[in-house]
Motif scaffolding. Structure first.
Motif, short mmCIF file in Angstrom:
data_model
loop_
_atom_site.label_atom_id
_atom_site.label_comp_id
_atom_site.label_asym_id
_atom_site.label_seq_id
_atom_site.Cartn_x
_atom_site.Cartn_y
_atom_site.Cartn_z
N MET A 1 0.83 -1.21 0.00
CA MET A 1 0.00 0.00 0.00
C MET A 1 0.86 1.26 0.00
O MET A 1 0.50 2.26 -0.58
N PHE A 2 2.00 1.21 0.69
CA PHE A 2 2.82 2.41 0.82
C PHE A 2 3.97 2.43 -0.17
O PHE A 2 4.89 3.22 -0.02
N GLU A 3 3.97 1.48 -1.11
CA GLU A 3 5.05 1.49 -2.10
C GLU A 3 4.81 2.64 -3.08
O GLU A 3 3.71 2.84 -3.59
N LEU A 4 5.91 3.33 -3.35
CA LEU A 4 5.81 4.57 -4.11
C LEU A 4 5.28 4.34 -5.53
O LEU A 4 4.48 5.13 -6.04
N TRP A 5 5.68 3.22 -6.16
CA TRP A 5 5.29 2.99 -7.55
C TRP A 5 3.77 2.84 -7.71
O TRP A 5 3.21 3.21 -8.75
N GLN A 6 3.13 2.31 -6.67
CA GLN A 6 1.67 2.15 -6.74
C GLN A 6 0.98 3.53 -6.82
O GLN A 6 0.06 3.74 -7.61
N TRP A 7 1.46 4.45 -6.00
CA TRP A 7 0.87 5.79 -6.00
C TRP A 7 1.23 6.56 -7.26
O TRP A 7 0.44 7.37 -7.75
N GLN A 8 2.43 6.29 -7.78
CA GLN A 8 2.81 6.94 -9.04
C GLN A 8 1.88 6.51 -10.17
O GLN A 8 1.47 7.32 -11.01
N GLN A 9 1.53 5.20 -10.18
CA GLN A 9 0.61 4.74 -11.22
C GLN A 9 -0.78 5.34 -11.03
O GLN A 9 -1.46 5.70 -11.99
N LEU A 10 -1.19 5.42 -9.75
CA LEU A 10 -2.52 6.02 -9.48
C LEU A 10 -2.55 7.49 -9.94
O LEU A 10 -3.50 7.91 -10.60
N PHE A 11 -1.51 8.23 -9.61
CA PHE A 11 -1.51 9.64 -10.01
C PHE A 11 -1.41 9.80 -11.53
O PHE A 11 -1.91 10.77 -12.09
N SER A 12 -0.76 8.84 -12.21
CA SER A 12 -0.70 8.93 -13.66
C SER A 12 -2.06 8.69 -14.30
O SER A 12 -2.32 9.12 -15.43
N ASP A 13 -2.96 8.01 -13.57
CA ASP A 13 -4.33 7.75 -14.06
C ASP A 13 -5.34 8.64 -13.34
O ASP A 13 -6.51 8.26 -13.18
N ALA A 177 -13.42 3.68 -9.80
CA ALA A 177 -12.40 3.12 -8.92
C ALA A 177 -12.39 1.60 -9.00
O ALA A 177 -11.32 0.97 -9.04
N ASP A 178 -13.59 0.99 -9.03
CA ASP A 178 -13.67 -0.47 -9.15
C ASP A 178 -13.02 -0.95 -10.45
O ASP A 178 -12.24 -1.92 -10.46
N SER A 179 -13.34 -0.27 -11.56
CA SER A 179 -12.76 -0.66 -12.86
C SER A 179 -11.24 -0.53 -12.84
O SER A 179 -10.52 -1.41 -13.32
N TRP A 180 -10.77 0.58 -12.27
CA TRP A 180 -9.32 0.83 -12.25
C TRP A 180 -8.58 -0.21 -11.39
O TRP A 180 -7.55 -0.75 -11.79
N THR A 181 -9.14 -0.51 -10.21
CA THR A 181 -8.47 -1.47 -9.33
C THR A 181 -8.48 -2.88 -9.91
O THR A 181 -7.54 -3.65 -9.71
N GLN A 182 -9.54 -3.24 -10.64
CA GLN A 182 -9.59 -4.57 -11.24
C GLN A 182 -8.58 -4.70 -12.38
O GLN A 182 -8.05 -5.77 -12.63
N GLN A 183 -8.32 -3.60 -13.06
CA GLN A 183 -7.33 -3.64 -14.16
C GLN A 183 -5.90 -3.62 -13.63
O GLN A 183 -5.02 -4.28 -14.17
N THR A 184 -5.65 -2.88 -12.56
CA THR A 184 -4.29 -2.71 -12.05
C THR A 184 -3.98 -3.60 -10.85
O THR A 184 -2.81 -3.77 -10.50
N LEU A 185 -5.02 -4.12 -10.19
CA LEU A 185 -4.89 -4.91 -8.96
C LEU A 185 -4.32 -4.08 -7.80
O LEU A 185 -3.81 -4.63 -6.83
N LEU A 186 -4.41 -2.76 -7.92
CA LEU A 186 -3.93 -1.88 -6.84
C LEU A 186 -5.14 -1.46 -6.00
O LEU A 186 -5.59 -0.31 -6.03
#
Length: 237
Positions: A1-13, A177-186
């Motif tokens: 949850m606190f890994e930086l790359w996960q948040w970077q991907q979220l902010f890019s989307d 949010a549901d669609s995004w999390t199912q595609q990225t698994l984040l």
């Protein structure tokens, strides 16, 4: 949850969440207008001399307060097409949220009007006002002050209930949010972001409700203080 790359991907989307947030605000705003119109008229119907209108108020309030919002929404989205009526998702969300919340607002309006002392009616009638003129010029302005804090709480509930659009399927914040999390698994960053965005929408409204309650409490205290002073004889009546 606190890994930086996960948040970077979220902010890019971020556009995905921004689009969902915009649809949630749009659906909530339109539903709020509908619920206020229905709530005010249905609330007044409970107080008019005509029995048919009082009966209409009770049926409306009992049906929509005692059936789940999910069932009402599914009926509009899945049931109406069998009758040849197909509504856009936004229209389904606005109608479902508006009608459901309107039932609660109707009860708030009714209680607010009934909180006004009967002497106010008698004073208005003695001055030649009719029923509707009394309501418009005398009763409703006072009833709004009483009903404003619970009305604000209903607006907060309406915004939170807008997530029902995600189940029909919609395109609101929760659906995106549901669609995004199912595609990225984040899942964790996605749902934490959704919670923060809902807080950004509802916290200012909750703060407004508390502020209104404090203002009304001060207003009542200022109204009561001269009355007490006159009763105690410190101020001439």
């Amino acid at each position: 949850m606190f890994e930086l790359w996960q948040w970077q991907q979220l902010f890019s989307d971020w556009r995905v969440f921004a689009a969902g947030l915009g649809q949630t605000i749009l659906a909530s705003g339109l539903a709020l207008v509908l619920s206020l119109v229905l709530g005010v008229f249905m609330g007044l119907f409970a107080l008019v001399p005509l029995r048919a209108l009082r009966w209409l108020n009770r049926v409306y309030v009992e049906v929509f307060q005692n059936t789940p919002l999910l069932v009402q929404t599914f009926f509009l989205y899945y049931g109406l097409p069998h009758a040849g009526i197909t509504l856009p998702v936004l229209a389904v969300g606005v109608i479902a949220l508006g009608v459901y919340t309107g039932a609660y607002i109707a009860e708030i309006v009714r209680a607010g009007v009934q909180a006004i002392p009967k002497g106010q009616y008698e004073a208005a009638y003695s001055q030649g006002f009719g029923y509707w003129a009394t309501m418009r010029h005398i009763i409703l302005p006072q009833a709004i002050r009483v009903a404003l804090p619970p009305l604000t709480n209903q607006v907060v509930n309406l915004v939170k209930n807008s997530q029902i659009l995600a189940l029909i399927p919609g395109y609101d914040l929760m659906y995106q949010a549901d669609s995004w999390t199912q595609q990225t698994l984040l899942y964790q960053p996605g749902y934490v972001t959704v919670a923060v965005l809902y807080l950004c929408l509802t916290l200012p409204l909750a703060h407004l409700a508390r502020k209104l309650e404090r203002m009304l409490a001060r207003g009542r205290a200022e109204e009561v203080r001269p009355t007490v002073a006159r009763a105690s004889g410190s101020v001439p009546a």
